[in-house]
Design a protein around this motif. Structure first.
Motif, PDB file in Angstrom:
ATOM      1  N   ARG A   1     -12.776 -89.475 -22.282  1.00  0.00           N
ATOM      2  CA  ARG A   1     -13.288 -89.160 -23.622  1.00  0.00           C
ATOM      3  C   ARG A   1     -12.283 -89.532 -24.707  1.00  0.00           C
ATOM      4  O   ARG A   1     -12.654 -90.066 -25.757  1.00  0.00           O
TER       5      ARG A   1
ATOM      6  N   VAL B   1     -18.450 -88.928 -33.879  1.00  0.00           N
ATOM      7  CA  VAL B   1     -19.432 -88.480 -32.894  1.00  0.00           C
ATOM      8  C   VAL B   1     -20.674 -89.366 -32.902  1.00  0.00           C
ATOM      9  O   VAL B   1     -21.242 -89.673 -31.852  1.00  0.00           O
ATOM     10  N   ALA B   2     -21.099 -89.809 -34.072  1.00  0.00           N
ATOM     11  CA  ALA B   2     -22.282 -90.669 -34.152  1.00  0.00           C
ATOM     12  C   ALA B   2     -22.077 -91.969 -33.383  1.00  0.00           C
ATOM     13  O   ALA B   2     -23.012 -92.498 -32.780  1.00  0.00           O
ATOM     14  N   SER B   3     -20.875 -92.491 -33.375  1.00  0.00           N
ATOM     15  CA  SER B   3     -20.584 -93.710 -32.608  1.00  0.00           C
ATOM     16  C   SER B   3     -20.391 -93.404 -31.127  1.00  0.00           C
ATOM     17  O   SER B   3     -20.762 -94.198 -30.264  1.00  0.00           O
ATOM     18  N   LEU B   4     -19.807 -92.257 -30.837  1.00  0.00           N
ATOM     19  CA  LEU B   4     -19.498 -91.924 -29.447  1.00  0.00           C
ATOM     20  C   LEU B   4     -20.739 -91.641 -28.609  1.00  0.00           C
ATOM     21  O   LEU B   4     -20.752 -91.943 -27.416  1.00  0.00           O
ATOM     22  N   VAL B   5     -21.768 -91.064 -29.205  1.00  0.00           N
ATOM     23  CA  VAL B   5     -22.962 -90.740 -28.416  1.00  0.00           C
ATOM     24  C   VAL B   5     -23.685 -91.990 -27.925  1.00  0.00           C
ATOM     25  O   VAL B   5     -24.518 -91.906 -27.023  1.00  0.00           O
ATOM     26  N   ARG B   6     -23.352 -93.146 -28.463  1.00  0.00           N
ATOM     27  CA  ARG B   6     -23.947 -94.412 -28.020  1.00  0.00           C
ATOM     28  C   ARG B   6     -23.134 -95.091 -26.923  1.00  0.00           C
ATOM     29  O   ARG B   6     -23.527 -96.142 -26.439  1.00  0.00           O
ATOM     30  N   LYS B   7     -22.016 -94.483 -26.529  1.00  0.00           N
ATOM     31  CA  LYS B   7     -21.140 -95.101 -25.519  1.00  0.00           C
ATOM     32  C   LYS B   7     -21.302 -94.386 -24.173  1.00  0.00           C
ATOM     33  O   LYS B   7     -21.057 -93.182 -24.069  1.00  0.00           O
TER      34      LYS B   7
ATOM     35  N   TRP C   1     -18.231 -92.372 -22.828  1.00  0.00           N
ATOM     36  CA  TRP C   1     -18.011 -91.045 -23.402  1.00  0.00           C
ATOM     37  C   TRP C   1     -18.878 -90.014 -22.691  1.00  0.00           C
ATOM     38  O   TRP C   1     -18.427 -88.914 -22.384  1.00  0.00           O
ATOM     39  N   TRP C   2     -20.120 -90.383 -22.390  1.00  0.00           N
ATOM     40  CA  TRP C   2     -21.012 -89.486 -21.659  1.00  0.00           C
ATOM     41  C   TRP C   2     -20.496 -89.252 -20.241  1.00  0.00           C
ATOM     42  O   TRP C   2     -20.581 -88.134 -19.716  1.00  0.00           O
TER      43      TRP C   2
ATOM     44  N   ASN D   1     -17.828 -86.706 -20.366  1.00  0.00           N
ATOM     45  CA  ASN D   1     -18.401 -85.368 -20.540  1.00  0.00           C
ATOM     46  C   ASN D   1     -18.979 -84.833 -19.246  1.00  0.00           C
ATOM     47  O   ASN D   1     -18.807 -83.652 -18.916  1.00  0.00           O
TER      48      ASN D   1
END
Length: 126
Positions: free
Chosen positions: A47, A65-71, A74-75, A78
């Motif tokens: 992360r 966060v808006a950019s990270l949720v598309r990667k 990163w998921w 998590n």
């Protein structure tokens, strides 16, 4: 004391169809705690590395966060961290807090090792 609840079936002998291998509950707790420490450490490093790659111009109202949720990476970090917390809960459910929590401190050492492994240049690690 070993009971049948702690036994894991194994086919190690040709004379008996199933032979039970007895596993100590302490060994199970230690394995769960070490697995939790490793999952939490690797998840945290993934992360952090993913967040460090977000360009400054992509930081908007919600931060990175808006950019990270598309990667997907990163998921994945998590999911690994959540799995580690689940393993920690399982270890605490089966074992003593005095046994589990000191083992979870190893996540700091695992995190340092995983962070160094993630770097391209090993000269940046102590």
């Amino acid at each position: 004391m070993f009971t049948c609840e702690n036994a894991i079936p194994s086919r190690r002998s040709n004379t008996h169809p199933i032979k039970f291998v007895y596993v100590s509950q302490t060994l199970v707790v230690v394995t769960l705690a070490l697995g939790a420490a490793l999952c939490i450490a690797v998840g945290t490093v993934v992360r952090q590395r993913t967040a460090a790659e977000v360009p400054a111009e992509n930081v908007g109202v919600f931060g990175p966060v808006a950019s990270l949720v598309r990667k997907p990476a990163w998921w994945a970090g998590n999911v690994l961290a959540i799995a580690g917390y689940g393993l920690q809960a399982a270890a605490l459910g089966l074992g003593s807090l005095l046994l589990v929590q000191p083992l979870l401190v190893l996540s700091l050492a695992f995190r340092a090792a995983a962070g160094c492994a993630a770097l391209e240049s090993s000269r940046q690690c102590p």
